[in-house]
Design an enzyme around this catalytic site. Sequence first.
Site, PDB file in Angstrom:
ATOM      1  N   CYS A   5       0.839  -1.192   0.000  1.00 53.92           N
ATOM      2  CA  CYS A   5       0.000   0.000   0.000  1.00 53.92           C
ATOM      3  C   CYS A   5       0.873   1.240   0.000  1.00 53.92           C
ATOM      4  CB  CYS A   5      -0.864   0.025   1.255  1.00 53.92           C
ATOM      5  SG  CYS A   5      -1.802  -1.474   1.516  1.00 53.92           S
ATOM      6  N   GLY A  32      -1.747   1.613  -4.756  1.00 57.96           N
ATOM      7  CA  GLY A  32      -2.982   0.963  -4.356  1.00 57.96           C
ATOM      8  C   GLY A  32      -4.186   1.686  -4.889  1.00 57.96           C
ATOM      9  N   ASN A 107       1.830  -0.305   5.600  1.00 54.58           N
ATOM     10  CA  ASN A 107       2.253  -0.908   4.342  1.00 54.58           C
ATOM     11  C   ASN A 107       3.169  -2.068   4.706  1.00 54.58           C
ATOM     12  OD1 ASN A 107       4.616   0.155   1.746  1.00 54.58           O
ATOM     13  ND2 ASN A 107       3.139  -1.498   1.739  1.00 54.58           N
ATOM     14  N   GLY A 108       2.864  -3.237   4.170  1.00 56.89           N
ATOM     15  CA  GLY A 108       3.708  -4.395   4.457  1.00 56.89           C
ATOM     16  C   GLY A 108       2.873  -5.588   4.848  1.00 56.89           C
ATOM     17  N   TYR A 247       9.432  -2.802 -10.244  1.00 61.22           N
ATOM     18  CA  TYR A 247       8.078  -2.570 -10.724  1.00 61.22           C
ATOM     19  C   TYR A 247       7.276  -1.573  -9.917  1.00 61.22           C
ATOM     20  CZ  TYR A 247       3.102  -3.438 -11.409  1.00 61.22           C
ATOM     21  OH  TYR A 247       1.763  -3.269 -11.623  1.00 61.22           O
TER      22      TYR A 247
HETATM   23  P1  AMP Z   1       1.961 -11.646 -15.132  1.00 58.54           P
HETATM   24  O1  AMP Z   1       0.940 -11.359 -16.155  1.00 58.54           O
HETATM   25  O2  AMP Z   1       1.380 -12.361 -13.940  1.00 58.54           O
HETATM   26  O3  AMP Z   1       3.191 -12.344 -15.638  1.00 58.54           O
HETATM   27  O4  AMP Z   1       2.422 -10.247 -14.540  1.00 58.54           O
HETATM   28  C1  AMP Z   1       3.507  -9.572 -15.057  1.00 58.54           C
HETATM   29  C2  AMP Z   1       3.120  -8.192 -15.468  1.00 58.54           C
HETATM   30  O5  AMP Z   1       2.450  -7.513 -14.408  1.00 58.54           O
HETATM   31  C3  AMP Z   1       4.314  -7.348 -15.839  1.00 58.54           C
HETATM   32  O6  AMP Z   1       3.964  -6.623 -16.993  1.00 58.54           O
HETATM   33  C4  AMP Z   1       4.542  -6.435 -14.663  1.00 58.54           C
HETATM   34  O7  AMP Z   1       4.806  -5.112 -15.080  1.00 58.54           O
HETATM   35  C5  AMP Z   1       3.254  -6.486 -13.880  1.00 58.54           C
HETATM   36  N1  AMP Z   1       3.466  -6.836 -12.455  1.00 58.54           N
HETATM   37  C6  AMP Z   1       4.487  -7.470 -11.886  1.00 58.54           C
HETATM   38  N2  AMP Z   1       4.304  -7.618 -10.555  1.00 58.54           N
HETATM   39  C7  AMP Z   1       3.124  -7.062 -10.281  1.00 58.54           C
HETATM   40  C8  AMP Z   1       2.362  -6.891  -9.081  1.00 58.54           C
HETATM   41  N3  AMP Z   1       2.794  -7.309  -7.898  1.00 58.54           N
HETATM   42  N4  AMP Z   1       1.169  -6.272  -9.191  1.00 58.54           N
HETATM   43  C9  AMP Z   1       0.714  -5.843 -10.372  1.00 58.54           C
HETATM   44  N5  AMP Z   1       1.379  -5.975 -11.526  1.00 58.54           N
HETATM   45  C10 AMP Z   1       2.563  -6.582 -11.495  1.00 58.54           C
END
Ligand code: AMP
Length: 448
Positions: A5, A32, A107-108, A247
Amino acid sequence: MEECCGIFGIFAPGCDVSKLTTYALYALQHRGQESAGIALSNGQNICLRKGPGLVSELLPKFKELEAIPAVSAIGHVRYSTTGDARPENAQPLLISYRHGSMAVAHNGNLVNGEELRERLEKEGSIFQTTTDSELIAHLVARYGYSDLESSLKGVMPYLHGAYSFLFLTEDKLICMRDPYGIRPLSLGQWQGHHVLASESCAFDTIGAEFMRDVDPGEMIVIGEEGLKSIQVLPTHRKALCIFEFIYFARPDSNIGGANVHLVRKELGRRLARECPADADVVTGVPDSSMAAASGFAEESGLPYETGLIKNRYIGRTFIQPSQQVRDIGVQLKLNPVQKVVEGKRVVVVDDSIVRGTTSKRLVDMFFRAGAREVHLRISSPPVVSSCFYGIDTPTYEELIGYQRQVEEIRAKIGATTLGYLSQDGMLGAIGLPEDNFCVACFSGDYPI
Ligand code: AMP
């Protein structure tokens, strides 16, 4: 239960703290989008406004706080994760106990949260949410000291995991960060008053100045008398979440002294050196991978092009709780620029592959748009382990990188070639001591 968050706190008597908190939450919205809230103290009482939705959707509620002559406030934006999108989990949480009122935002994710909760429930506690904020409120209420600071000092050693907490009482703003410093938290100054935020971009937005990161294991108490720092727990090993750089964080934020955008660009450069591609054009997946893609293009001498357009009015794909809806989410969100990729050998740079849903959809989209070859390059190593410290990663079985070789992953995704940045390359790009980071999602080596 994951709790990644954004949090913000300000102690500025007589100032427009509700507006400043609202603006800061806007800046932290990427952390978030499920719910947002503000708790505000006028010196005698704490007032709370919160609800599901984006900060912009909650503006009428937040506006109600503007009429209150305020001393301090804390704000929270909550990340949506699979299965726990419950309205009662919106933060801050406001409780009354025998020593007054207290609002909590965090957050955490505590790794012993369930254990602590079970123990309290056995002893008769009743919980209304599944958040760590409520858990800590119970622990504090039981601890018995009349001042929150002493109770928190007593409670902190029982908490294991990743946490950056903000507490608001009638007359104090208190923060504490776990002894590993897993989730970020910074201290700043706004017109001579103190502010706290998950990321420094919130300071820029309200015209505050970054002072320093809150130290792992540190508690800061801010009140009329000024600021007091207490090192409550010793730090044996720092473990800042590396995924913040990969990310999660905003590119204009600085974490641990390193700028997120520049780190991402360097990740792209190193990726180009480690996994070059025989291609015509480089493109990035908006937004988190644009910097890495430009670094890749610069290093490889290939032209950088905008090959994908993001619909800005749709939230992050992970917001959708079910796999079925998530699949559609990717298509709604991203669309290739056909004339840019048609007939070309395209390098597509993304920051990470988690489940592989996004990558597979993207590769399909590029081929459908006429790309001749799709060379997928990832500016981090394969995600092989789940995160228990607050980043929303799924179970092991859902991770495409779990127990699979790169070639197997490539075949599943359907890319012409696939290349990941190495762990050394990733750590080297940040330019901070390597043992300062938690890389558990990439290595399976958990600091706690
Ligand atoms: P996936 O479709 O599950 O392989 O998610 C990877 C994609 O989602 C990549 O384009 C990342 O930029 C993004 N991403 C990676 N980790 C997260 C996260 N924790 N929450 C939301 N998006 C994510």
